[in-house]
Write an enzyme that holds these catalytic residues in place. Structure first.
Site, mmCIF file in Angstrom:
data_model
loop_
_atom_site.group_PDB
_atom_site.id
_atom_site.type_symbol
_atom_site.label_atom_id
_atom_site.label_comp_id
_atom_site.label_asym_id
_atom_site.label_seq_id
_atom_site.Cartn_x
_atom_site.Cartn_y
_atom_site.Cartn_z
ATOM 1 N N HIS A 7 60.580 21.868 100.190
ATOM 2 C CA HIS A 7 61.412 22.112 101.364
ATOM 3 C C HIS A 7 62.695 21.286 101.324
ATOM 4 O O HIS A 7 62.644 20.059 101.227
ATOM 5 C CB HIS A 7 60.588 21.747 102.607
ATOM 6 C CG HIS A 7 61.249 22.024 103.905
ATOM 7 N ND1 HIS A 7 61.432 21.065 104.872
ATOM 8 C CD2 HIS A 7 61.773 23.172 104.409
ATOM 9 C CE1 HIS A 7 62.010 21.607 105.929
ATOM 10 N NE2 HIS A 7 62.250 22.889 105.673
ATOM 11 N N ARG A 8 63.838 21.958 101.409
ATOM 12 C CA ARG A 8 65.167 21.327 101.299
ATOM 13 C C ARG A 8 65.226 20.460 100.039
ATOM 14 O O ARG A 8 65.830 19.384 100.031
ATOM 15 C CB ARG A 8 65.492 20.476 102.537
ATOM 16 C CG ARG A 8 65.319 21.197 103.859
ATOM 17 C CD ARG A 8 65.726 20.327 105.036
ATOM 18 N NE ARG A 8 65.218 20.846 106.302
ATOM 19 C CZ ARG A 8 65.292 20.237 107.461
ATOM 20 N NH1 ARG A 8 65.890 19.072 107.556
ATOM 21 N NH2 ARG A 8 64.784 20.778 108.561
ATOM 22 N N GLU A 34 63.157 25.419 98.515
ATOM 23 C CA GLU A 34 63.715 26.071 99.705
ATOM 24 C C GLU A 34 65.002 25.335 100.020
ATOM 25 O O GLU A 34 65.069 24.102 99.870
ATOM 26 C CB GLU A 34 62.730 25.945 100.878
ATOM 27 C CG GLU A 34 63.116 26.702 102.144
ATOM 28 C CD GLU A 34 63.924 25.916 103.161
ATOM 29 O OE1 GLU A 34 64.324 26.509 104.164
ATOM 30 O OE2 GLU A 34 64.187 24.703 102.954
ATOM 31 N N ASP A 36 68.902 25.570 102.581
ATOM 32 C CA ASP A 36 69.570 26.179 103.742
ATOM 33 C C ASP A 36 71.036 26.401 103.417
ATOM 34 O O ASP A 36 71.660 25.531 102.810
ATOM 35 C CB ASP A 36 69.480 25.233 104.942
ATOM 36 C CG ASP A 36 68.050 24.831 105.226
ATOM 37 O OD1 ASP A 36 67.298 25.670 105.741
ATOM 38 O OD2 ASP A 36 67.676 23.675 104.915
ATOM 39 N N HIS A 49 71.677 21.873 105.983
ATOM 40 C CA HIS A 49 70.774 22.416 107.002
ATOM 41 C C HIS A 49 71.439 22.698 108.352
ATOM 42 O O HIS A 49 71.269 23.763 108.935
ATOM 43 C CB HIS A 49 69.599 21.452 107.221
ATOM 44 C CG HIS A 49 68.618 21.926 108.233
ATOM 45 N ND1 HIS A 49 68.746 21.670 109.590
ATOM 46 C CD2 HIS A 49 67.497 22.687 108.110
ATOM 47 C CE1 HIS A 49 67.744 22.226 110.236
ATOM 48 N NE2 HIS A 49 66.965 22.846 109.365
ATOM 49 N N GLU A 110 67.441 30.056 102.799
ATOM 50 C CA GLU A 110 67.392 30.339 104.239
ATOM 51 C C GLU A 110 68.810 30.478 104.763
ATOM 52 O O GLU A 110 69.595 29.526 104.733
ATOM 53 C CB GLU A 110 66.653 29.236 105.009
ATOM 54 C CG GLU A 110 66.618 29.604 106.498
ATOM 55 C CD GLU A 110 66.031 28.556 107.421
ATOM 56 O OE1 GLU A 110 65.384 27.599 106.972
ATOM 57 O OE2 GLU A 110 66.257 28.719 108.641
ATOM 58 N N LYS A 112 71.312 30.287 107.469
ATOM 59 C CA LYS A 112 71.351 29.590 108.763
ATOM 60 C C LYS A 112 72.395 30.262 109.658
ATOM 61 O O LYS A 112 73.418 29.670 110.009
ATOM 62 C CB LYS A 112 71.697 28.117 108.536
ATOM 63 C CG LYS A 112 70.524 27.298 108.018
ATOM 64 C CD LYS A 112 69.492 27.080 109.113
ATOM 65 C CE LYS A 112 68.379 26.141 108.679
ATOM 66 N NZ LYS A 112 67.202 26.245 109.546
ATOM 67 N N ASP A 230 57.773 19.109 102.362
ATOM 68 C CA ASP A 230 58.738 18.043 102.043
ATOM 69 C C ASP A 230 58.222 17.153 100.912
ATOM 70 O O ASP A 230 58.969 16.322 100.390
ATOM 71 C CB ASP A 230 58.941 17.140 103.272
ATOM 72 C CG ASP A 230 59.711 17.827 104.383
ATOM 73 O OD1 ASP A 230 60.571 18.673 104.090
ATOM 74 O OD2 ASP A 230 59.451 17.515 105.566
HETATM 75 O O1 G3P Z 1 61.414 27.473 105.315
HETATM 76 C C1 G3P Z 1 61.277 27.215 106.623
HETATM 77 C C2 G3P Z 1 61.947 26.044 107.194
HETATM 78 O O2 G3P Z 1 62.871 25.521 106.301
HETATM 79 C C3 G3P Z 1 62.592 26.421 108.491
HETATM 80 O O3 G3P Z 1 62.934 25.348 109.254
HETATM 81 O O4 G3P Z 1 64.584 23.847 110.228
HETATM 82 O O5 G3P Z 1 63.440 23.164 108.170
HETATM 83 O O6 G3P Z 1 65.144 24.968 108.124
HETATM 84 P P1 G3P Z 1 64.080 24.296 108.915
HETATM 85 CA CA CA Z 2 65.090 25.745 105.982
#
Ligand code: G3P
Ligand code: CA
Length: 243
Positions: A7-8, A34, A36, A49, A110, A112, A230
């Site tokens: 994640h990120r 993943e 953003d 993000h 993702e 945004k 994460d």
């Molecule tokens: O992949 C889902 C997740 O990344 C969505 O929430 O706020 O961390 O971008 P957020």
């Molecule tokens: Ca995300």
């Protein structure tokens, strides 16, 4: 087998959405990353993000108001708790795509664009995916479901997945109505039976953000399609323990 998406990048251990975080995901052996994306005033797709630079960098203001050359001057990991990392710039999506040439990671982009209406973002992202020939390595997700459908209309070979954070009734039917092959729910609204039923109906499930050992264990045990975490290294260790 449950895939592990960082994640990120590996946001629990490295500054989120930076090349350092993506390199860490690769180093530990994650299956995917993943990230953003937002869009600058002059139309550059950048990996960050929030809609503003305030939380993560040494700058202030909305990304939509920044020219790319000014955004690049910012320190992307300025507020990260561990000061062990060298100064990082806000990456562009094409920079991440260049780096992906050297590995086989899947990339979940993702969009945004639920708060900001970034006109032309879908076209730019899809065009870039096509230019790099990555349609089989990318999943486009968003809380803006109109936007992922727009991407799919531009190129139906790119996988799309709706993000959601409150419970949906029979989400596999909703996913199909969008032309999506997967759902990306908050892990809190992804009970076992919804995951199993979705998978049975041909819809992959990739809950976010799965950071606790007991959450990982639950999702690995029921054979969830993927988790977004994460802490990819921790998740890989947990998965190995269960095998
Ligand atoms: O992949 C889902 C997740 O990344 C969505 O929430 O706020 O961390 O971008 P957020
Ligand atoms: Ca995300």
């Amino acid at each position: 087998m449950t895939l592990i998406f960082a994640h990120r990048g590996s946001a629990g251990t490295h500054p989120e959405n930076t090349m350092d975080a993506f390199l860490e995901a690769e180093r530990v052996g994650a299956d995917g990353i993943e990230l953003d994306v937002q869009m600058t005033r002059d139309g550059e797709i950048v990996v960050i993000h929030d809609e503003t630079v305030d939380r993560t960098t040494n700058g202030k203001g909305y990304i939509k108001d920044y020219h790319f050359k000014d955004l690049r001057k910012l320190h992307a990991n300025y507020t990260f708790k561990k000061k062990l990392f060298n100064k990082q710039k806000v990456p562009t999506l094409s920079e991440v795509f260049d780096w992906m040439k050297g590995n086989s990671l899947v990339c979940n982009i993702e969009l945004k664009n639920s708060i900001m209406d970034y006109e032309g973002m879908e076209e730019k992202v899809v065009r870039m995916i096509n230019k790099y020939g990555y349609s089989d390595r990318i999943i486009i997700s968003s809380f803006n479901h109109y936007s992922i459908v727009a991407c799919s209309r531009l190129d139906s070979s790119i996988e799309i997945a709706p993000l959601y954070s409150t419970g949906l009734y029979m989400p596999w039917i909703y996913a199909r109505s969008l032309g999506a092959a997967a759902i990306h729910p908050n892990q809190k609204v992804a009970p076992d039976e919804i995951i199993s039923e979705s998978i049975k109906n041909g819809i992959a499930v990739r809950p976010y953000t799965v950071n606790k050992a007991h959450q990982m264990k639950r999702l690995f045990s029921i054979g969830c399609s993927a988790i977004v975490t994460d802490f990819p290294e921790k998740a890989i260790r947990k998965k190995e323990e269960l095998q």
